[in-house]
Design a protein around this motif. Structure first.
Motif, mmCIF file in Angstrom:
data_model
loop_
_atom_site.group_PDB
_atom_site.id
_atom_site.type_symbol
_atom_site.label_atom_id
_atom_site.label_comp_id
_atom_site.label_asym_id
_atom_site.label_seq_id
_atom_site.Cartn_x
_atom_site.Cartn_y
_atom_site.Cartn_z
ATOM 1 N N PRO A 104 -10.265 -4.549 -2.914
ATOM 2 C CA PRO A 104 -8.814 -4.445 -2.789
ATOM 3 C C PRO A 104 -8.150 -4.410 -4.165
ATOM 4 N N VAL A 105 -7.206 -3.529 -4.312
ATOM 5 C CA VAL A 105 -6.419 -3.486 -5.551
ATOM 6 C C VAL A 105 -4.989 -3.813 -5.151
ATOM 7 N N LYS A 106 -4.634 -5.066 -5.377
ATOM 8 C CA LYS A 106 -3.336 -5.542 -4.921
ATOM 9 C C LYS A 106 -2.742 -6.391 -6.040
ATOM 10 N N ALA A 107 -1.558 -6.067 -6.463
ATOM 11 C CA ALA A 107 -0.926 -6.866 -7.516
ATOM 12 C C ALA A 107 -0.204 -8.035 -6.869
ATOM 13 N N ALA A 120 4.957 -5.106 -8.051
ATOM 14 C CA ALA A 120 3.742 -5.505 -7.344
ATOM 15 C C ALA A 120 3.621 -4.807 -5.989
ATOM 16 N N LYS A 121 4.754 -4.634 -5.324
ATOM 17 C CA LYS A 121 4.693 -4.022 -3.980
ATOM 18 C C LYS A 121 4.159 -2.580 -4.019
ATOM 19 N N ASP A 122 4.177 -1.961 -5.182
ATOM 20 C CA ASP A 122 3.727 -0.568 -5.308
ATOM 21 C C ASP A 122 2.210 -0.449 -5.453
ATOM 22 N N ILE A 123 1.554 -1.585 -5.647
ATOM 23 C CA ILE A 123 0.108 -1.533 -5.885
ATOM 24 C C ILE A 123 -0.622 -2.302 -4.805
ATOM 25 N N ASP A 124 -1.093 -1.562 -3.821
ATOM 26 C CA ASP A 124 -1.747 -2.200 -2.687
ATOM 27 C C ASP A 124 -2.637 -1.172 -1.988
ATOM 28 N N PHE A 125 -3.866 -1.077 -2.448
ATOM 29 C CA PHE A 125 -4.809 -0.162 -1.787
ATOM 30 C C PHE A 125 -6.200 -0.785 -1.834
ATOM 31 N N LYS A 179 -3.088 1.604 8.374
ATOM 32 C CA LYS A 179 -2.861 2.454 7.191
ATOM 33 C C LYS A 179 -2.770 3.912 7.641
ATOM 34 N N LYS A 180 -1.935 4.675 6.938
ATOM 35 C CA LYS A 180 -1.675 6.044 7.411
ATOM 36 C C LYS A 180 -2.519 7.099 6.706
ATOM 37 N N THR A 181 -3.045 6.759 5.543
ATOM 38 C CA THR A 181 -3.741 7.777 4.748
ATOM 39 C C THR A 181 -5.078 7.267 4.221
ATOM 40 N N VAL A 182 -6.080 8.131 4.269
ATOM 41 C CA VAL A 182 -7.338 7.855 3.570
ATOM 42 C C VAL A 182 -7.565 8.979 2.571
ATOM 43 N N HIS A 183 -7.776 8.615 1.318
ATOM 44 C CA HIS A 183 -8.132 9.610 0.297
ATOM 45 C C HIS A 183 -9.632 9.571 0.055
ATOM 46 N N MET A 184 -10.229 10.720 -0.178
ATOM 47 C CA MET A 184 -11.639 10.758 -0.579
ATOM 48 C C MET A 184 -11.711 11.370 -1.979
ATOM 49 N N ALA A 185 -12.306 10.625 -2.898
ATOM 50 C CA ALA A 185 -12.385 11.107 -4.275
ATOM 51 C C ALA A 185 -13.797 11.591 -4.583
ATOM 52 N N ASP A 186 -13.906 12.839 -5.002
ATOM 53 C CA ASP A 186 -15.215 13.364 -5.397
ATOM 54 C C ASP A 186 -15.035 14.279 -6.608
ATOM 55 N N LYS A 187 -16.072 15.022 -6.889
ATOM 56 C CA LYS A 187 -16.013 15.981 -7.998
ATOM 57 C C LYS A 187 -16.693 17.256 -7.503
ATOM 58 N N SER A 188 -16.236 17.692 -6.309
ATOM 59 C CA SER A 188 -16.908 18.817 -5.656
ATOM 60 C C SER A 188 -16.686 20.133 -6.389
ATOM 61 N N LEU A 226 -3.261 7.480 -10.195
ATOM 62 C CA LEU A 226 -3.168 6.018 -10.043
ATOM 63 C C LEU A 226 -2.319 5.399 -11.149
ATOM 64 N N VAL A 227 -2.371 6.026 -12.308
ATOM 65 C CA VAL A 227 -1.583 5.500 -13.430
ATOM 66 C C VAL A 227 -0.134 6.000 -13.352
ATOM 67 N N GLN A 228 0.038 7.224 -12.841
ATOM 68 C CA GLN A 228 1.408 7.773 -12.770
ATOM 69 C C GLN A 228 2.208 7.156 -11.630
ATOM 70 N N ASP A 229 1.568 7.086 -10.458
ATOM 71 C CA ASP A 229 2.258 6.535 -9.292
ATOM 72 C C ASP A 229 1.240 6.133 -8.216
ATOM 73 N N PRO A 230 0.894 4.865 -8.163
ATOM 74 C CA PRO A 230 -0.151 4.431 -7.211
ATOM 75 C C PRO A 230 0.350 4.269 -5.782
ATOM 76 N N ARG A 231 1.650 4.473 -5.536
ATOM 77 C CA ARG A 231 2.212 4.151 -4.217
ATOM 78 C C ARG A 231 1.610 4.915 -3.045
ATOM 79 N N PRO A 232 1.249 6.192 -3.192
ATOM 80 C CA PRO A 232 0.728 6.893 -2.012
ATOM 81 C C PRO A 232 -0.664 6.430 -1.560
ATOM 82 N N PHE A 233 -1.324 5.611 -2.336
ATOM 83 C CA PHE A 233 -2.711 5.290 -2.008
ATOM 84 C C PHE A 233 -2.821 4.036 -1.146
#
Ligand code: IPM
Ligand code: MG
Length: 354
Positions: A104-107, A120-125, A179-188, A226-233
């Protein structure tokens, strides 16, 4: 009765686990949770003393009898190769098939957030890191070592089963927690074979979760966003190596490694033994100085108690830790002036009060 194996380990591990252990003792003795604690002497000292890394009988007892393992940290400058640490850590993660590393990444306080205009409320994923394969399988070798022609190879293993079950864990978690969104991070775009599998598998599994938005993101771009705007995650699923890297970045967003907790679980079966560890390492420069932040360990105990069926205790611990930050009863890495012991005492006192 749940049996909890405790491995304080190396460096600052024993300093922070001391308090985590006292929190567990509080739950056992004062709140009467049925817990049995079993402390294990494993780590660099033991390895240097008698060559033991992760003995078979200990591994078997953990697999057959324990409900959870609490691991402090591993790593010691006296053993630069870290073979014993890999035996223990990967013996647990791989040996117990703990395929989902949930981080968990939660401030917990605005003050901890390093981003301009973010609170803090903006960082919760939560990052779901694949934990049993990828480049961590240690398949490979070296050829012509020490010559100008030397070759070093580490294979990246991605199985359909391994990728699918981790992705499914991320979606199940999202569904369960609204939660409404799941992101998948790869390097396809670069790793055509392995990450095409991740890509395909992700969108196939996503079809089973129609209420959840499935989004693909390249891992390099993820670091930027994540550094610019972590809110959507909300939930991020990714492979072993990328998960390792992204969660250190995540720890930076929540106030540093002293604030980051983690669980390693066999997600599909919540009854199976799981491993809980603060994300930080053994931090050799901090050892013996009463400087290590014990909060990650307390939060890790919270994750463990939730896993064992007491989610309200995780919430309680988290809110006490947040208060310790807000009131300045914390270590210097998070803006306080107290030492490890004083912070541990403060948090334990609050725990006793409520
Ligand atoms: C972590 C650590 C470990 C990992 C190291 C110590 C092998 O960085 O748990 O994040 O890479 O998994
Ligand atoms: Mg790491």
């Amino acid at each position: 009765m749940p049996l909890i194996a405790i491995i304080p380990g190396d460096g600052i591990g024993p300093e922070v686990v001391l308090h985590a252990r006292r929190a567990l003792e509080h739950y056992r003795d004062e709140r009467k949770l049925l817990l049995e604690l079993w402390e294990l002497d494993l780590g660099a000292d033991r390895f240097l003393r008698d060559g033991t890394t992760f003995p078979r009988d200990v591994a078997d007892r953990i697999a057959n009898e324990a409900s959870a393992v609490l691991l402090g940290a591993l790593g010691d400058p006296r053993v630069p190769g870290l073979e014993y640490a890999r035996d223990i850590l990967f013996g647990l993660r791989f040996g117990l098939d703990l395929y989902a590393n949930m981080r968990p990444v939660k401030a917990l306080a605005d003050r901890l957030v390093p981003l301009k205009d973010r609170a803090a409320k903006d960082i919760d994923f939560v990052v779901f890191r694949e934990n049993t394969e990828g480049i961590y399988v240690n398949i490979g070798g070296q050829f012509k070592r020490g010559t100008p022609d030397e070759i070093a190879i580490n294979e990246d293993v991605n199985t359909r089963k391994g990728v699918e079950r981790l992705i499914r864990a991320g979606f199940d978690y999202a569904k369960k927690h609204g939660k409404k969104t799941v992101h998948m991070a790869d390097k396809s775009n670069a790793m055509k074979h392995a990450h095409e599998l991740w890509h395909r598998c992700f969108f196939e599994v996503a079809k089973e979760y129609p209420g959840i938005d499935a989004k693909h993101v390249y891992v390099d771009a993820l670091c930027l966003y994540l550094v610019q705007d972590p809110r959507p995650f909300e939930v991020i699923v990714t492979n072993n190596l990328f998960g390792d890297i992204v969660t250190d970045l995540g720890a930076g967003l929540q106030g540093g490694l002293g604030m980051a907790a983690s669980a390693n679980v066999h997600y599909a079966d919540s009854k199976r033994v799981a491993l809980f560890e603060p994300v930080h390492g053994s931090a050799p420069p901090l050892v013996g100085k009463d400087l290590a932040n014990p909060i990650a360990s307390f939060l890790t105990v919270g994750m463990m108690l939730a896993h064992l069926g007491w989610p309200e205790e995780e919430a309680r611990i988290e809110s006490i830790c947040a208060r310790s930050i807000e009131t300045g009863n914390c270590t210097p890495d998070v803006g306080g002036k107290l030492g490890t012991k004083a912070v541990g005492e403060w948090i334990l006192n609050e725990l006793r009060k409520e």
